[in-house]
Structure formats: structure tokens, C-alpha cells
Design an enzyme around this catalytic site. Sequence first.
Site, PDB file in Angstrom:
ATOM      1  N   GLU A  48      30.149  30.755  33.555  1.00 19.02           N
ATOM      2  CA  GLU A  48      31.409  31.498  33.550  1.00 19.02           C
ATOM      3  C   GLU A  48      32.621  30.611  33.859  1.00 19.02           C
ATOM      4  O   GLU A  48      33.767  31.057  33.726  1.00 19.02           O
ATOM      5  CB  GLU A  48      31.339  32.649  34.554  1.00 19.02           C
ATOM      6  CG  GLU A  48      31.437  32.264  36.015  1.00 19.02           C
ATOM      7  CD  GLU A  48      30.150  31.742  36.641  1.00 19.02           C
ATOM      8  OE1 GLU A  48      30.107  31.629  37.878  1.00 19.02           O
ATOM      9  OE2 GLU A  48      29.179  31.462  35.899  1.00 19.02           O
TER      10      GLU A  48
ATOM     11  N   GLY B 214      31.457  33.895  47.981  1.00 23.46           N
ATOM     12  CA  GLY B 214      32.567  34.765  47.620  1.00 23.46           C
ATOM     13  C   GLY B 214      33.913  34.104  47.814  1.00 23.46           C
ATOM     14  O   GLY B 214      34.903  34.517  47.219  1.00 23.46           O
TER      15      GLY B 214
ATOM     16  N   ASP C 215      35.409  31.408  46.647  1.00 23.36           N
ATOM     17  CA  ASP C 215      35.495  30.322  45.677  1.00 23.36           C
ATOM     18  C   ASP C 215      36.895  30.290  45.077  1.00 23.36           C
ATOM     19  O   ASP C 215      37.199  31.138  44.245  1.00 23.36           O
ATOM     20  CB  ASP C 215      34.419  30.445  44.603  1.00 23.36           C
ATOM     21  CG  ASP C 215      34.261  31.858  44.028  1.00 23.36           C
ATOM     22  OD1 ASP C 215      34.533  32.854  44.733  1.00 23.36           O
ATOM     23  OD2 ASP C 215      33.839  31.962  42.870  1.00 23.36           O
TER      24      ASP C 215
ATOM     25  N   GLU D 123      43.770  42.106  42.990  1.00 17.26           N
ATOM     26  CA  GLU D 123      42.645  41.594  43.788  1.00 17.26           C
ATOM     27  C   GLU D 123      43.066  40.845  45.040  1.00 17.26           C
ATOM     28  O   GLU D 123      42.322  40.768  46.008  1.00 17.26           O
ATOM     29  CB  GLU D 123      41.764  40.678  42.931  1.00 17.26           C
ATOM     30  CG  GLU D 123      42.486  39.435  42.432  1.00 17.26           C
ATOM     31  CD  GLU D 123      41.545  38.444  41.770  1.00 17.26           C
ATOM     32  OE1 GLU D 123      40.337  38.483  42.055  1.00 17.26           O
ATOM     33  OE2 GLU D 123      42.038  37.627  40.974  1.00 17.26           O
TER      34      GLU D 123
END
Length: 545
Positions: free
Chosen positions: A265, A295, A297, A481
Site C-alpha cells: 500500500e 498505528g 506511522d 482523521e
Amino acid sequence: MRTAWLAICLLASIGLAHAEAPPTPSTLWKDLFVRVENARLYPDSKTFADAIPKQTPGSILADFDRERPADDKALADFVAAHFDIPGTPDTTAPAGPTLPLRRHISALWPQLVRPAQESSPGSSALDVDFRHIVPGGRFRELYYWDSYFSLLGVVRDGHADLAKDMVDGFAGLIARYGHIPNGTRTYYLSRSQPPVFYLMVGLLSPRDPAVAYARYLPALQAEYAWWMRGAEGLRRGHAARHVVRMQDGALLNRYWDADDHPRDESYVEDVALAAHSSRPPKILYRELRSAAESGWDFSSRWFADGHDLTTIETTAIVPVDLNSLLYGMERAIADGCRHRREQACAHLYTQRAAQRRAAIQTWMWNTGDHCFYDYQWRKHEPTQRLSAATLFPLFVGVADTRQAAAVAGTVRRSLLMPGGLATTTVATGQQWDRPNGWAPLQWIAVVGLRARQQPDLARDIACRWLATVGRNYEREHKLVEKYNLESGAPAGGGEYPLQDGFGWTNGVTAALLDDYPHCGSSAGGARPPASRTGDANSSTPGAPT
């Protein structure tokens, strides 16, 4: 289906074989994958990784070998003829008058719900047996730790049946693969994410989480066994998979990915970084992947020099957040065993939790700096890089009230920003660094501080965060987010454009608006009336105290 997974999980928990991992896109498409990614046919490396083939993989590869597209245009034409390329799903609320923020969140859940799905041959998607919530934007599949924070809002809006479906779905993934993957894609199977499954289970029985822990005990034990693989016979000062044996013999854990190739990805980004690094590529790739499991990253937490991504050393670090969550899992399993009157099991996991708590106190608590640090086990020293992870021991009950007061002082001095809780103290351009703020860390902080007799700082963080989200919602009528806690605007940094939707921001913001209705956000509003199918009034659902 709902009853079958319990038997399957029981088999998984005693070590029988799991499903063989299907091939990732890079493994399946080989030269075709590399050519498409290197040609940058799509701005996001994840796009082709998520493409759905129109013919069988064998047929497509035979056509590719025969045609050998000569240039990028011919390659693009080939891909268009042989694949359905995913777009970005619409995760906006239905059109109409602008709603108060809390009502807007309630209206968003139907836009983020996906039905059970069966993957097509050659697709990177994994089967998901139940309805589920996706984060939004490019994140068009189920993600592990995102889901817990999304469910905080889902259950408060009366959708206990959806929460049950998701927990059952995660239990099914454990039964099938032995663990919960980062997300429901083949390229995520080599790693997991922060272990919050027990917290999701606890949401199903907020008044007495042990009832739910007992029901899902085989799945909880199976996931725990996956995180602890390699512990038996491990020598002091050594690591195996996710487990580190400390110098005093204590067992702690690290983030670790089973693969050492570029992430499908983020293929182009990983290859480019390796080209600018003097390190062996396979070592670098594993460190990047292991940070993706966290998480965070990416973040300066994982950098040897505290600034440069090429120095990333995730596998050398024993993280305070991971070990706090595993302590919570051990406590949850012990409670589940006790509820089932399995006393030997309850004693075993109670003992393991006590040992982990002692190890966290020994290796991660820093009396002089008044915080919990990650530990660099290869160098035998704390990283001394302060981050919001220092609050996880408060969230799970590892920290005592004296330590909580000390941590609160450190947080107020070094991590509290105008818009909420900062992730770290340094600005590196990485998305999990200052000045960015993330919903899950606000929740961990607020619940942890509130549970450890620091209600004023908990409220301060909650109100600052709600003001940030509320002001941005007033301007742009959406939730994203992550946020810039200095400007209050949507945040930047990272490998991809800012995503909106957004599951965990919705869930945490909804829960904080319910818990702190008088913070003063003009965009907030009260919780809307809902047909409540479950009791979600616990202020710290699923978090051991």
C-alpha cells in the site's frame, strides 16, 4: 455463523492450523505490480493494491506477458482493460441543513457501514463475515484499532447490534488467521495493530465487562497467544517476533512485522526511502512495517535520532502503549476466566498481568522526568522521547495515583496545546508528531486521567479537542482523521492526503460530547434521541480500572 465461530476460536486457541494467508498484490502480480507502482499511474500507492481483476489472475498475467505494454500509456490502457480501479467512497452525511455536530455524527454512521463481504479471486480484500464500520476516504476496508474508537460513538447512538456484529467479525478473523490483521487486506496479514479487541468486547457488557470477556474467552486467549509467540525458551536480552526478554528475565512486547519487503500500500514511498538510506533495504522495510503495526506511522518515537525516518528502529523499542494494552488484555482474560469459574486460568493471567505491571514500572517509569518512556532494549536505555503514549498506563490502571499526578504535570507542561493533546514534543513533518492531534489519543488521555483522580486536566483536554473539532466543523461541515492543534485546521504530514469521514474522530468526539456537554462548543449540541438497544452509559467502557 454466529455460533460457529466460538467452536472455531476454541480450536484456534489450542494451536490448530489457521487458514493459509492468500497472496498479496505484489506477490500475485509480480512484474505487473512493480511496473504500475513505479509508473505512478495513481497518486496513491494503495489504489492499485486495492484493484479488482476482471479476469482470473492467470489470464491477466498471460495477457501481460504477451502484450508487454511499451510505455506508461499502454500500461494504463492495459490496467483499465483488466482491472476495476477503486474510487474514494462518499462518506459525507446526507445533504440538507447543517446539523449540530453531535447530530451530524449520528447521521454519518450509515455512510460508514459496510455489509458482510466475500472477496473476489485476485482481489486483495479479505472476507468479512459481518457488517462493519470503515474509517472513510482511502481506508475503504475494516481496520483493527480504528474500530474500537469508532464503536465508542456507535454504541452511544444505540447501535449495540452493529457493535456485536463487529466483535463477532473480529473473533472470526482471529479464528481464521490466528490474529486480527492491521486491516482486511491480504497485504495487512503480516502484522496486527494495537490490541484493543478486549476493549471492544467490554463495550458489549459495559456494566459487567467480565460477562462479555467470558463469552469471547477463546478468541481473547488466541489473540494473546499470537502476541506471545516465541516467549518460551527466549534468553535474557533477546527478542523473538513480538516478545522481548528483558535483562532481569521479565517478558515485554514490541511491534514487529513478519515481512521484510516494501509495503504494497506504500510501495513507491518505501522503495524511495530505501534508495536514500545506507541501511540494508530488508531491515528498513521491516522497521517501517513494524511502525505501521503500532498505528503511529510515522513518528519520532521510532527514530534513532528522533528526527529522520531513515533511522527508524521500531523493533528495538519496547513501547509503553503496547505493553499497557497487553496488561489490560491479561486482566480481561483473568476476569473472563474468573466469571467462568476457571480458577487456574484466572490465577495464571492475574499473575501474568502482575508481572507485566511490575516490568512496566521497572523499565518504563522515569521518576526524574515524571513520565513513562518507551525503552530501547538493545541499548539498555529509555528513549527519553516524551509522547502521548505516557498516558496509556493511566488508561489501563498500571499507574498509581502518585504517578498519575506526576504524568499530569508533565502533560500539562509539554504536551497540552491550544487544540488538545499533542502526540509528541517535536515537529518532524511526520503525521504522528507535533503539532498534530489524533482522536484516539485524546480518548486514552481523558479516560486515563479521569480514572486516576486528575479530572481537571481530563476535562481541559476534552474541551480543547471538542473546540478544535467544532470550529473546523463550522467551517467545513466535516470531520477528518487528524487536526493541527496550533491552528485548529485539518492536519498535514504523512504519506497520503488528509482523509475525511472519519470513524475514530466521530466516535471519540461523540463520546466526549456526551461526557462533557458543557464544554461550550457552539457546534456541539446534545446527543440526539436514539432507539437504544444497549446500555452505553459507562464513562470508561471496556477499560480496566
